[in-house]
Design a protein around this motif. Structure first.
Motif, mmCIF file in Angstrom:
data_model
loop_
_atom_site.group_PDB
_atom_site.id
_atom_site.type_symbol
_atom_site.label_atom_id
_atom_site.label_comp_id
_atom_site.label_asym_id
_atom_site.label_seq_id
_atom_site.Cartn_x
_atom_site.Cartn_y
_atom_site.Cartn_z
ATOM 1 N N LEU A 1 0.489 -0.883 -0.016
ATOM 2 C CA LEU A 1 0.367 0.219 -0.103
ATOM 3 C C LEU A 1 0.747 0.476 0.233
ATOM 4 O O LEU A 1 1.629 1.236 0.582
ATOM 5 C CB LEU A 1 -0.857 -0.085 1.340
ATOM 6 C CG LEU A 1 -1.944 -0.892 0.742
ATOM 7 C CD1 LEU A 1 -2.474 -1.227 2.406
ATOM 8 C CD2 LEU A 1 -2.840 -0.864 0.071
ATOM 9 N N VAL A 2 0.410 2.099 -0.559
ATOM 10 C CA VAL A 2 1.270 3.317 -0.719
ATOM 11 C C VAL A 2 0.468 4.749 0.176
ATOM 12 O O VAL A 2 -0.605 4.657 -0.965
ATOM 13 C CB VAL A 2 1.991 3.836 -2.160
ATOM 14 C CG1 VAL A 2 3.044 2.444 -2.321
ATOM 15 C CG2 VAL A 2 0.741 3.854 -3.153
ATOM 16 N N VAL A 3 0.219 6.021 -0.467
ATOM 17 C CA VAL A 3 -0.037 6.222 0.213
ATOM 18 C C VAL A 3 -1.251 6.826 -0.832
ATOM 19 O O VAL A 3 -0.680 7.157 -2.378
ATOM 20 C CB VAL A 3 0.827 8.549 0.335
ATOM 21 C CG1 VAL A 3 -0.578 9.545 -0.125
ATOM 22 C CG2 VAL A 3 1.366 7.915 2.240
ATOM 23 N N GLY A 4 -2.239 7.041 -1.058
ATOM 24 C CA GLY A 4 -3.175 7.298 -2.576
ATOM 25 C C GLY A 4 -4.154 6.178 -2.385
ATOM 26 O O GLY A 4 -5.200 6.991 -3.434
ATOM 27 N N ASP A 5 -3.521 5.199 -2.367
ATOM 28 C CA ASP A 5 -4.440 4.166 -2.258
ATOM 29 C C ASP A 5 -6.156 4.361 -1.819
ATOM 30 O O ASP A 5 -5.881 4.586 -0.555
ATOM 31 C CB ASP A 5 -3.740 2.945 -2.319
ATOM 32 C CG ASP A 5 -3.266 2.697 -2.722
ATOM 33 O OD1 ASP A 5 -2.963 2.795 -4.024
ATOM 34 O OD2 ASP A 5 -1.548 1.924 -2.941
ATOM 35 N N SER A 6 -6.920 3.594 -2.446
ATOM 36 C CA SER A 6 -8.297 3.455 -1.268
ATOM 37 C C SER A 6 -8.183 2.211 -0.885
ATOM 38 O O SER A 6 -8.547 1.169 -1.601
ATOM 39 C CB SER A 6 -9.254 4.041 -2.634
ATOM 40 O OG SER A 6 -8.974 5.002 -2.733
ATOM 41 N N ILE A 7 -9.144 1.908 0.935
ATOM 42 C CA ILE A 7 -9.510 0.847 1.411
ATOM 43 C C ILE A 7 -10.831 1.423 1.468
ATOM 44 O O ILE A 7 -11.172 1.947 1.531
ATOM 45 C CB ILE A 7 -8.391 1.037 2.664
ATOM 46 C CG1 ILE A 7 -6.668 0.811 2.107
ATOM 47 C CG2 ILE A 7 -8.754 -0.722 3.777
ATOM 48 C CD1 ILE A 7 -6.175 0.340 2.976
#
Length: 854
Positions: free
Chosen positions: A623-629
């Protein structure tokens, strides 16, 4: 002839096998005792569940993904009309709505102390019902008749010093509710250790559930149908919305829950029993090796008159078999005492088991005899094989100890390969990126280095003991010189004796390094990350608004922050799911209260509706900044959140996830967000200690709360680590005890073996005092040799464990030098104590009789 020879030899040397017998007895006792305890606990609760379970129980729907209830959660319920619906099922005689919750506590308002267990067994509060299989009956007073009365179980009342007419308060997430004890109920079977309190049904529904509902409906049949048929009919009537369990299924579920709670103790005890078996194995190897050496001429005579190698081998193994059978029999008997001790220990922490109900099944005897006989025969196989290879004429020529000083190329190569391979695995474990991978490498490296050191022990003995004993000749003269040479005379025996002590001390040192690093890491993280002065934990019930207000009103408090924790299921971008804890906090949490390291992104994004995650979680799931969960909360609440910040690995909160209060409120009602912790900061310039006292006074009526300042929180962490450490010390003490017996046994048999030599020493002028000193110094050197090896291994294991968990909160390595020094000094004491009896016996030998010994 073989059996007669073995029996005659065994009873002729029974005194020399006594300590080996004790080692077998202790090891088997822990195995059999643990099994008896586990069987007794499981059987006791099985009887309780079987005697009290309803024929069928209708329960709320099963939570999605086996979600665990949390502090402050509202209990799952079934509607009240369901009781009448279940009662209409054919074959059902009685259907009773039951209320029973575990998220409330009992408080004595006169002392503001908890009533009931503070750990282990639960506190259960529910409605009083008259069922055909009620686990309790009223033995004093009467059932609750109105909203102000309560029934308390007799055991809890006795422990708390309460009786009819006394006041008791029920505290839960909805507040404090005072009652008067109207009745005392006694268990009709066994008391599992829980505290039970009963209200009238209407009051229980209002106070404990907040609605006219039940936590389950318990149905009892009229005998015309089987429980399975009742279940099928109930499912046909109610549909598949609710869980329906037969008495057998209820019993299985409850027994499984009890069993999982006892598993930690069971496997820990069995694990350390295994260690003591290994240590005892060295003792047995030494015993039979020395007995074989002392019987060299006897074995030669047996071979000379026609005895085969197989018969000689079998003779020694039969002696081992006799030792194993006798030790196992005594061990199983002693194991009953161990089981009683474990029962008393569990009773001390809140469980209620009866020592008179010991459950001794066939598995106890099978495991006990298998363990005792197997370890004894396997350990004796090496000396037996060595005995069978003695040539008849060589044995008749020399009845002394066979020479063992020849270089053993196979042992050297094998030992170096094992130790080197284990060391390499430890290095790889310490540098691994993932804790799981590092843990696997650590386990394998630990095993290989241990075996490698055991194999290399005899080869290291000559070199290390020469260094350790270098000062003995200068300090103690001839006694010191002889002690050094005696310890080096038989490296194989010295290595086996020291190996037993090495294992126990390696575990002590390794555990100490790990625990010291854990405490130091936690303290460093608190100093580095925590900006608040006080931490208030909510306990079983969570923190209520009244508690938060009490903190805010305390003089000297500047500001207060709350943390609300929930379990959630994350739907990740790659389609996979992961369970994780998620905390809702206000913006002040990051700006004032805590300073968490940031790997990427911005902390401020959490206040704008983003999700904060830990670096370890981000790495594991790419996961990286900007991914949606997609976050799935309990109760069907869902929301989609972007990742706004990734916190660094060296975080006090590990891989916890964070959202803002407002963000969580969009998906989960505030009423469904239990407050787990309260953080408070003192006014600038205020006396922190005096404010802590004021805060504790303000929260005095809430005994379930834990109130700590930073120093107190560090002490709490240390006490939790130390509790586990002391348990390990206690269990490792068994293996060290067996190791000490090994030193005693080796010295005692060595004295017998060197009887003629001792007589000659006395004849040429050595005094009894010098002789006793020689044996004591020999013992000390052997013990120190084992301690040095154990310290080296323990340091390697502990340091590697810290490196493996460096990203899981153990960022600071701390080597407990005091523990190491105490361990080395203790080894000297162990050596002195172990030599007392052998030295005394050597000093009392008759000189002429010793010289004449053949």
């Amino acid at each position: 002839m073989l059996l007669r020879t073995s029996l005659r030899s065994f009873f002729a040397h029974k005194g020399r096998m006594a300590l080996s017998l004790i080692a077998v007895v202790l090891s088997v006792a822990f195995v059999s005792g643990t099994l008896v305890f586990s069987n007794t606990a499981t059987s006791t609760f099985s009887k309780l569940f079987a005697a009290t379970a309803s024929d069928i129980s209708v329960q709320p729907p099963k939570p999605a993904d086996d979600e665990e209830p949390q502090a402050g959660d509202k209990p799952a319920t079934v509607p009240a009309p369901l009781a009448q619906q279940v009662a209409s099922v054919p074959g059902v005689k009685t259907a009773i709505g039951q209320v029973m919750v575990g998220n409330a506590i009992l408080v004595n308002p006169a002392t503001n102390k908890l009533v009931g267990p503070t750990s282990g067994a639960p506190t259960l509060v529910g409605n009083w019902t008259d069922t055909p299989r009620n686990p309790v009956k009223i033995t004093s007073g009467h059932v609750p008749r109105n909203s102000g009365e309560l029934v308390l179980d007799a055991d809890t009342a006795k422990k708390a010093g309460l009786g009819i007419g006394d006041k008791v308060r029920v505290d839960n997430a909805t507040g404090q509710h005072p009652y008067t004890i109207a009745g005392i109920a006694t268990f009709t079977t066994t008391n599992p250790g829980a505290a039970l309190a009963f209200l009238d049904t209407a009051t229980a529904q209002q106070v404990l559930l907040g609605e006219q509902a039940y936590t389950s409906v318990e149905a009892f049949g009229d005998g015309s149908r089987s429980n399975d048929r009742l279940k099928a009919d109930a499912l046909a009537e109610l549909g598949s919305r609710y869980q329906v369990k037969t008495a057998a299924e209820q019993k299985a579920d409850n027994t499984k829950a009890i069993g999982s709670g006892l598993d930690f103790m069971k496997y820990a005890m069995l694990g350390f029993a295994g260690i003591s078996l290994i240590v005892g194995g060295f003792l047995i190897i030494n015993t039979f090796s020395m007995l074989v050496a002392q019987r060299t001429r006897e074995i030669g005579l047996l071979r000379a008159i026609g005895g085969s190698r197989r018969q000689v081998n079998g003779s020694v193994l039969v002696e081992a078999l006799i030792l194993g059978v006798l030790g196992s029999t005594l061990g199983v008997a002693v194991g009953l005492g161990v089981a009683v001790g474990l029962i008393k220990l569990m009773n001390a922490i809140g469980m209620d088991l009866k020592a008179s109900d010991l459950e001794v099944g066939p598995d106890v005897f099978v495991a006990g005899y298998a363990v005792g006989i197997l370890i004894t025969v396997v350990a004796a196989w090496i000396p037996a094989r060595r005995a069978s290879r003695i040539a008849p004429m060589a044995a008749l020529r020399d009845h002394g100890t066979p020479a063992e000083a020849r270089s053993n190329l196979v042992r050297t190569v094998l030992g170096v390969l094992l130790t080197g391979g284990g060391a390499g695995l430890l290095v790889l474990a310490g540098t691994a990126d993932r804790a799981g991978t590092g843990g696997q490498l650590l386990g394998l490296g630990l095993l290989l280095t241990l075996i490698g050191f055991v194999v290399l022990g005899p080869l290291l003995a000559t070199v290390v003991i020469k260094v350790l004993g270098a000062l003995l000749p200068a300090l103690f003269g001839p006694s010191g010189k002889l002690a050094q040479r005696n310890a080096m005379r038989n490296p194989r025996r010295t290595g086996a004796t020291a190996a037993a002590l090495m294992i126990g001390l390696a575990l002590v040192i390794g555990s100490s390094v790990f625990s010291s690093s854990a405490v130091s890491s936690a303290s460093a993280q608190i100093d580095r990350s925590v900006g608040v002065d006080y931490i208030v934990s909510g306990g079983r019930t969570g923190a209520t608004p009244e508690m938060v207000d009490a903190v805010k009103r305390t003089p000297g408090i500047d500001h207060v922050t709350t943390e609300r924790d929930l379990d959630a299921r994350f739907q990740l971008p790659d389609g996979k799911t992961a369970r994780a804890g998620i905390a809702a906090v206000p913006p002040a949490f990051f700006s004032t209260d805590f300073r968490l390291p940031v790997k990427s992104g911005a902390v401020e994004s959490i206040g704008r509706g983003s999700l904060g995650i830990g670096e370890g979680f981000a790495t594991d799931h790419h996961l990286v900044v900007g991914d949606s969960i997609t976050v799935h909360y309990a109760g069907g609440h869902t929301q989609v959140l972007p990742v706004g910040v990734v916190f660094g690995k060296d975080s006090l909160y590990g891989d916890a996830s964070f959202v803002d209060f407002a963000t969580m409120a969009k998906a989960v009602p505030v009423a469904g967000q239990p407050v787990d912790r309260i953080y408070a900061k003192a006014v600038s310039g205020a006396d922190v200690g005096r404010t802590l006292t004021a805060l504790q006074d303000a929260l005095q009526q809430y005994p379930q709360l834990t109130v700590k300042d930073q120093a107190g929180y560090k002490e709490l962490v240390q006490s939790q680590v130390n509790t586990l450490l002391y348990l390990i010390y206690g269990l490792v003490g068994l293996s060290i005890t067996v190791a000490v017996l090994g030193v005693v046994n080796t010295l005692a048999l060595s004295v017998v073996e060197r009887t003629r030599e001792i007589g000659l020493l006395r004849a040429i002028g050595i005094s009894r005092r010098q002789l006793r000193r020689m044996i004591r110094l020999e013992s000390v050197v052997i013990a120190l040799f084992g301690a040095v090896l154990g310290t080296g291994l323990g340091l390697a294991w502990g340091v590697t464990a810290q490196r493996v968990l460096r990203d899981q909160g153990l960022g600071t390595l701390s080597v407990p030098t005091t523990t190491i020094v105490v361990t080395l000094v203790s080894s000297v004491v162990i050596g002195l104590v172990a030599a007392l009896v052998p030295a005394f016996r050597a000093g009392r030998m008759n000189v002429l009789a010793a010289i004449a010994t053949d």
